[in-house]
Design an enzyme around this catalytic site. Structure first.
Site, short mmCIF file in Angstrom:
data_model
loop_
_atom_site.label_atom_id
_atom_site.label_comp_id
_atom_site.label_asym_id
_atom_site.label_seq_id
_atom_site.Cartn_x
_atom_site.Cartn_y
_atom_site.Cartn_z
CE LYS A 17 -0.27 -0.41 5.04
NZ LYS A 17 -1.04 -1.00 6.15
NE ARG A 42 -6.95 0.50 12.00
CZ ARG A 42 -5.71 0.36 11.51
NH1 ARG A 42 -4.82 1.32 11.65
NH2 ARG A 42 -5.37 -0.74 10.88
CE1 TYR A 97 10.97 31.90 4.29
CE2 TYR A 97 11.33 29.55 4.02
CZ TYR A 97 10.99 30.78 3.49
OH TYR A 97 10.66 30.88 2.17
CG MET A 148 8.10 23.60 -0.49
SD MET A 148 7.01 24.53 -1.57
CE MET A 148 5.91 25.31 -0.41
C1 LIG Z 1 -0.25 -1.93 6.86
C2 LIG Z 1 -0.79 -3.23 7.30
C3 LIG Z 1 0.05 -4.36 7.40
C4 LIG Z 1 1.55 -4.28 7.29
O1 LIG Z 1 2.03 -3.81 8.53
P1 LIG Z 1 3.60 -3.56 8.78
O2 LIG Z 1 3.66 -3.16 10.20
O3 LIG Z 1 4.00 -2.47 7.85
O4 LIG Z 1 4.30 -4.83 8.48
C5 LIG Z 1 -0.55 -5.58 7.68
N1 LIG Z 1 -1.89 -5.68 7.89
C6 LIG Z 1 -2.71 -4.60 7.83
C7 LIG Z 1 -4.16 -4.78 8.10
C8 LIG Z 1 -2.19 -3.34 7.55
O5 LIG Z 1 -3.00 -2.28 7.52
#
Ligand SMILES: *Cc1c(COP(=O)(O)O)cnc(C)c1O
EC number: 5.1.1.1
Length: 390
Positions: free
Chosen positions: A52, A146, A268, A330
């Site tokens: 992802k 969640r 800045y 930036m």
């Molecule tokens: C992002 C995610 C993972 C991977 O987790 P890591 O800690 O990056 O290995 C696995 N399962 C779910 C549901 C996730 O959202």
């Protein structure tokens, strides 16, 4: 009249290093080695890959292709559009969408052969309506609160039949803390609730979960962070070295060097004041490139409030660790290179922001965040080099 712009016309050319402020090098060989390490640590379970967020900032297409070639058959993404990209890179792989089923997307997911991880009874009903008996995964909540079905909902779903459920999964709350009693609680809950789905494959462990002493591997593990070089075992006693190889290397160019006088300020809001004669290198990267503004190093004005104390960022300049100076801009940031021999550094040199031992976990800790955020913040305007592909 001009032709309407076609997608192909606006697809960006790859950015070449001489025209970019920095170079991001992704070691696909290390990525695949890390997947093999995770697979070995997963015992008899299949090891998938979580790709992802553009494969944690490293580039989803190259990552999926390399991992598929290394033998990975199952991929997890967060959103459907990410799943279509993963599908294109690995047409024969199984692709799951962790965030579940957006309203009205069922038919498109099913026809692309993508499986949502259904997170509520509502989504399960909608999937059946839109996708018939196409397979999908089911998320059972074991403590995150969640996404996912409650215990009662899981029992209800199981009573409707488990035929099209290809996977039941849950997600750890604190698997990077092996001493946290939540881990045992979640493993017990998942064992109990997943048993409602006889014959269905089970998955619980993310990167850190794979390395827990309880070995909660079930049928499929889901590493993400560790694949990209992050340490999945940060809180072991006694500590042990990160079992993962670094994957990401980030370098930025020195645009100018300047010698400044005592009491001169940098950047800045004048939040860094030279305590004596100092030498400052200005780098061509800033917060728009994912060098978080919380990496700023300030020694004037009110102290910044942070959730965690941290030292601020640093760069490796000719092998010397040099602290940032002042607020990150930036597109620019300043580094105090007084500690580097004068003839060892000049304008045009590349310095290291991630790599050469300055690993993702340390870079993140220096600005009060976690390596996950450092990786997923990596900017879009680096020259990207992919090396080490099989
Ligand atoms: C992002 C995610 C993972 C991977 O987790 P890591 O800690 O990056 O290995 C696995 N399962 C779910 C549901 C996730 O959202």
């Amino acid at each position: 009249m001009l032709d309407p712009v076609k997608a192909g016309d606006i697809a960006p050319d790859p950015i070449s290093a001489d025209l970019a402020g920095g170079v991001l090098t992704v070691d696909l060989g290390a990525l695949c080695d890390n997947w093999r390490t995770m697979r070995a640590a997963s015992g008899a379970a299949e090891c998938s890959a979580v790709v992802k967020a553009n494969a944690y900032g490293t580039g989803q297409g190259p990552a999926v292709k390399a991992l598929r070639a290394a033998g990975c058959r199952t991929f997890f993404v967060a959103h459907p559009h990410e799943a279509f990209l993963a599908r294109a890179a690995a047409p024969d792989a199984t692709v799951y969408v962790l965030n579940g089923l957006p309203p009205g997307a069922g038919r498109r997911l099913a026809s692309a052969g993508v499986q949502p991880v259904l997170g509520s009874l509502h989504e399960l009903a909608e999937w059946r309506r839109e996708a018939g008996d196409a397979p999908a995964a089911l998320h059972i909540d074991t403590g995150m609160e969640r996404l996912g079905l409650t215990a009662r909902e899981a029992a209800g779903a199981a009573a409707q039949g488990v035929g099209q459920i290809s996977l039941v999964m849950s997600h750890f709350v604190a698997s990077e803390e092996p001493d946290n009693s939540l881990n045992d609680r979640q493993i017990a809950r998942f064992t109990e609730l997943s048993a409602l789905f006889p014959g269905v494959r089970k998955s619980l462990a993310n990167s850190s979960g794979i390395w827990l002493p309880q070995a909660p591997h079930f049928d499929l593990t889901r590493p993400g962070y560790g694949l990209y070089g992050g340490n999945p075992t940060p809180n072991l006693h006694p500590a042990r070295p990160n079992p993962m190889r670094p994957v990401v290397r980030l370098e930025a160019r020195i645009l100018q060097l300047r010698d400044i006088a005592p009491d001169d300020t940098v950047g800045y809001n004048a939040r860094w004041r030279a305590s004596g004669q100092r030498r400052i290198a200005t780098l061509s990267a800033g917060y728009a490139d994912g060098v978080l503004r919380s990496a700023s190093v300030r020694n004037t004005g009110a102290p910044q409030t942070h959730t965690r104390p941290h030292t601020g960022g640093a760069a490796l300049v000719a092998g010397v660790l040099c602290p940032f100076a002042g607020n990150i801009s930036m597109d620019l940031l300043a580094v105090d290179v007084t500690g580097v021999p004068r003839d060892a550094v000049q304008a045009g040199d590349m310095v290291t922001l991630i790599g050469d031992g300055l690993n993702v976990d340390e870079v993140a800790a220096r600005c009060g965040t976690i390596g996950y955020e450092t990786l997923t913040s990596l900017g879009q305007r680096y020259a990207r080099h992919y090396v080490g592909a099989a």
